[in-house]
Design a protein around this motif. Structure first.
Motif, PDB file in Angstrom:
ATOM      1  N   ASN A  47       0.804  -1.231   0.000  1.00 54.80           N
ATOM      2  CA  ASN A  47       0.000   0.000   0.000  1.00 54.80           C
ATOM      3  C   ASN A  47       0.838   1.282   0.000  1.00 54.80           C
ATOM      4  O   ASN A  47       0.451   2.274   0.602  1.00 54.80           O
ATOM      5  CB  ASN A  47      -0.973  -0.004   1.188  1.00 54.80           C
ATOM      6  CG  ASN A  47      -0.270   0.022   2.521  1.00 54.80           C
ATOM      7  OD1 ASN A  47       0.852  -0.458   2.673  1.00 54.80           O
ATOM      8  ND2 ASN A  47      -0.933   0.602   3.510  1.00 54.80           N
ATOM      9  N   ASN A  66      -0.837   1.288 -15.358  1.00 57.99           N
ATOM     10  CA  ASN A  66      -0.807   0.702 -14.019  1.00 57.99           C
ATOM     11  C   ASN A  66       0.086   1.518 -13.094  1.00 57.99           C
ATOM     12  O   ASN A  66       1.194   1.896 -13.474  1.00 57.99           O
ATOM     13  CB  ASN A  66      -0.254  -0.726 -14.060  1.00 57.99           C
ATOM     14  CG  ASN A  66      -1.218  -1.722 -14.637  1.00 57.99           C
ATOM     15  OD1 ASN A  66      -1.754  -1.510 -15.714  1.00 57.99           O
ATOM     16  ND2 ASN A  66      -1.437  -2.805 -13.918  1.00 57.99           N
ATOM     17  N   PHE A  69       3.960   0.362  -7.210  1.00 59.97           N
ATOM     18  CA  PHE A  69       4.077   0.517  -5.768  1.00 59.97           C
ATOM     19  C   PHE A  69       5.536   0.386  -5.348  1.00 59.97           C
ATOM     20  O   PHE A  69       6.344  -0.192  -6.055  1.00 59.97           O
ATOM     21  CB  PHE A  69       3.219  -0.531  -5.053  1.00 59.97           C
ATOM     22  CG  PHE A  69       1.744  -0.284  -5.216  1.00 59.97           C
ATOM     23  CD1 PHE A  69       0.998   0.249  -4.184  1.00 59.97           C
ATOM     24  CD2 PHE A  69       1.103  -0.567  -6.417  1.00 59.97           C
ATOM     25  CE1 PHE A  69      -0.351   0.510  -4.337  1.00 59.97           C
ATOM     26  CE2 PHE A  69      -0.249  -0.321  -6.582  1.00 59.97           C
ATOM     27  CZ  PHE A  69      -0.980   0.221  -5.545  1.00 59.97           C
ATOM     28  N   TYR A  81       6.415  -8.386  -9.282  1.00 63.19           N
ATOM     29  CA  TYR A  81       4.988  -8.376  -9.582  1.00 63.19           C
ATOM     30  C   TYR A  81       4.304  -9.594  -8.980  1.00 63.19           C
ATOM     31  O   TYR A  81       4.915 -10.638  -8.750  1.00 63.19           O
ATOM     32  CB  TYR A  81       4.722  -8.314 -11.087  1.00 63.19           C
ATOM     33  CG  TYR A  81       5.562  -9.261 -11.901  1.00 63.19           C
ATOM     34  CD1 TYR A  81       5.115 -10.534 -12.218  1.00 63.19           C
ATOM     35  CD2 TYR A  81       6.825  -8.878 -12.353  1.00 63.19           C
ATOM     36  CE1 TYR A  81       5.896 -11.401 -12.954  1.00 63.19           C
ATOM     37  CE2 TYR A  81       7.617  -9.737 -13.086  1.00 63.19           C
ATOM     38  CZ  TYR A  81       7.143 -11.004 -13.384  1.00 63.19           C
ATOM     39  OH  TYR A  81       7.929 -11.865 -14.110  1.00 63.19           O
ATOM     40  N   TYR A  83       0.177 -11.488  -9.284  1.00 65.34           N
ATOM     41  CA  TYR A  83      -1.058 -11.448 -10.062  1.00 65.34           C
ATOM     42  C   TYR A  83      -2.088 -12.394  -9.474  1.00 65.34           C
ATOM     43  O   TYR A  83      -1.752 -13.328  -8.745  1.00 65.34           O
ATOM     44  CB  TYR A  83      -0.800 -11.737 -11.546  1.00 65.34           C
ATOM     45  CG  TYR A  83      -0.261 -13.120 -11.862  1.00 65.34           C
ATOM     46  CD1 TYR A  83      -1.122 -14.162 -12.206  1.00 65.34           C
ATOM     47  CD2 TYR A  83       1.106 -13.381 -11.842  1.00 65.34           C
ATOM     48  CE1 TYR A  83      -0.637 -15.423 -12.515  1.00 65.34           C
ATOM     49  CE2 TYR A  83       1.596 -14.641 -12.154  1.00 65.34           C
ATOM     50  CZ  TYR A  83       0.716 -15.658 -12.488  1.00 65.34           C
ATOM     51  OH  TYR A  83       1.205 -16.914 -12.789  1.00 65.34           O
ATOM     52  N   GLU A 120      -5.534  -5.216 -14.586  1.00 61.80           N
ATOM     53  CA  GLU A 120      -6.126  -4.866 -13.296  1.00 61.80           C
ATOM     54  C   GLU A 120      -5.876  -5.942 -12.236  1.00 61.80           C
ATOM     55  O   GLU A 120      -6.086  -5.718 -11.057  1.00 61.80           O
ATOM     56  CB  GLU A 120      -7.628  -4.628 -13.437  1.00 61.80           C
ATOM     57  CG  GLU A 120      -7.965  -3.447 -14.341  1.00 61.80           C
ATOM     58  CD  GLU A 120      -7.379  -2.138 -13.855  1.00 61.80           C
ATOM     59  OE1 GLU A 120      -7.485  -1.841 -12.651  1.00 61.80           O
ATOM     60  OE2 GLU A 120      -6.801  -1.408 -14.683  1.00 61.80           O
ATOM     61  N   ARG A 123      -0.139  -6.461  -9.944  1.00 60.36           N
ATOM     62  CA  ARG A 123       0.394  -5.326  -9.202  1.00 60.36           C
ATOM     63  C   ARG A 123       1.908  -5.360  -9.314  1.00 60.36           C
ATOM     64  O   ARG A 123       2.523  -6.408  -9.135  1.00 60.36           O
ATOM     65  CB  ARG A 123      -0.041  -5.373  -7.746  1.00 60.36           C
ATOM     66  CG  ARG A 123       0.432  -4.122  -7.000  1.00 60.36           C
ATOM     67  CD  ARG A 123      -0.270  -3.902  -5.710  1.00 60.36           C
ATOM     68  NE  ARG A 123      -1.601  -3.348  -5.943  1.00 60.36           N
ATOM     69  CZ  ARG A 123      -2.380  -2.886  -4.968  1.00 60.36           C
ATOM     70  NH1 ARG A 123      -1.982  -2.923  -3.714  1.00 60.36           N
ATOM     71  NH2 ARG A 123      -3.572  -2.390  -5.234  1.00 60.36           N
ATOM     72  N   PHE A 157      -6.962  -5.517  -3.906  1.00 61.78           N
ATOM     73  CA  PHE A 157      -6.343  -4.678  -4.928  1.00 61.78           C
ATOM     74  C   PHE A 157      -7.082  -3.345  -5.067  1.00 61.78           C
ATOM     75  O   PHE A 157      -6.483  -2.341  -5.428  1.00 61.78           O
ATOM     76  CB  PHE A 157      -6.358  -5.385  -6.293  1.00 61.78           C
ATOM     77  CG  PHE A 157      -5.198  -6.306  -6.556  1.00 61.78           C
ATOM     78  CD1 PHE A 157      -4.766  -7.222  -5.618  1.00 61.78           C
ATOM     79  CD2 PHE A 157      -4.547  -6.272  -7.768  1.00 61.78           C
ATOM     80  CE1 PHE A 157      -3.709  -8.080  -5.869  1.00 61.78           C
ATOM     81  CE2 PHE A 157      -3.481  -7.118  -8.041  1.00 61.78           C
ATOM     82  CZ  PHE A 157      -3.078  -8.030  -7.084  1.00 61.78           C
TER      83      PHE A 157
END
Length: 189
Positions: A47, A66, A69, A81, A83, A120, A123, A157
């Motif tokens: 976050n 995208n 972070f 990453y 997913y 989507e 991350r 997410f």
């Protein structure tokens, strides 16, 4: 005995920073634990937004907006990453029911380009969080982290970085629900 001594962390757990942690890398952070073994631990701050978009970092994916972070203070020149969904990439490591860490980068790029992976449900992180041998256990004993076993899913997410920390604590109930409302500075209480 602290609350955290009862729960031994494992890959897929979320580590929630205690309310008054002042380390600028981990204030009100939620870390997804990707690996935890006898050699140490590896996680990604879930976050903490960077100022970058994926298309600015990866030329082949310049069409994607995208957010990226900050996974942690270690090696911020690396891209990581995770997913959601079925296993889509060779060498991905399953860390949750439908949560995967890493995998074949070239496959990821190709599947994002062709729409075989929904952007989507991915991350991206620059850098990571790492703990040496027994370091995480020591921090748990000091109550620096709260171990949360909530499954990471699409709703996780979708929470904003600001609300994720609070939502997870509230969902845990009891004393944690109260912690979710603590001010950042205890002198303001």
């Amino acid at each position: 005995m602290s609350q955290n001594e009862k729960i031994k962390p494992k890959a897929g757990d979320l580590l929630i920073s205690e309310p008054f942690l002042q380390d600028e890398n981990f204030v009100r952070s939620v870390v997804l634990l990707c690996e935890h073994n006898e050699e140490g631990s590896f996680g990604l701050v879930f976050n903490k937004l960077s100022i970058l978009k994926l298309g600015e970092l990866v030329e082949e994916l310049e069409f994607l907006e995208n957010e990226v972070f900050v996974g942690g203070p270690v090696e911020q020149n690396t891209l990581h990453y995770i997913y959601l969904g079925e296993k889509a990439l060779d060498r991905s490591i399953q860390i949750g029911q439908e949560l995967w860490w890493g995998g074949d980068y070239e496959q990821l790029v190709e599947k994002l380009k062709t729409g075989l992976i929904d952007p989507e449900k991915v991350r991206f992180f620059i850098g990571y969080s790492g703990w040496g041998l027994n370091q995480l256990e020591e921090e748990l004993e000091e109550n620096t982290w709260i171990v949360c076993r909530e499954e990471v899913d699409l709703q996780t997410f979708e929470y904003t970085p600001e609300e994720l920390w609070r939502k997870l604590l509230k969902n845990m109930g009891g004393e944690f629900k109260v912690m979710a409302n603590y001010p950042l500075d205890p002198r303001l209480n």
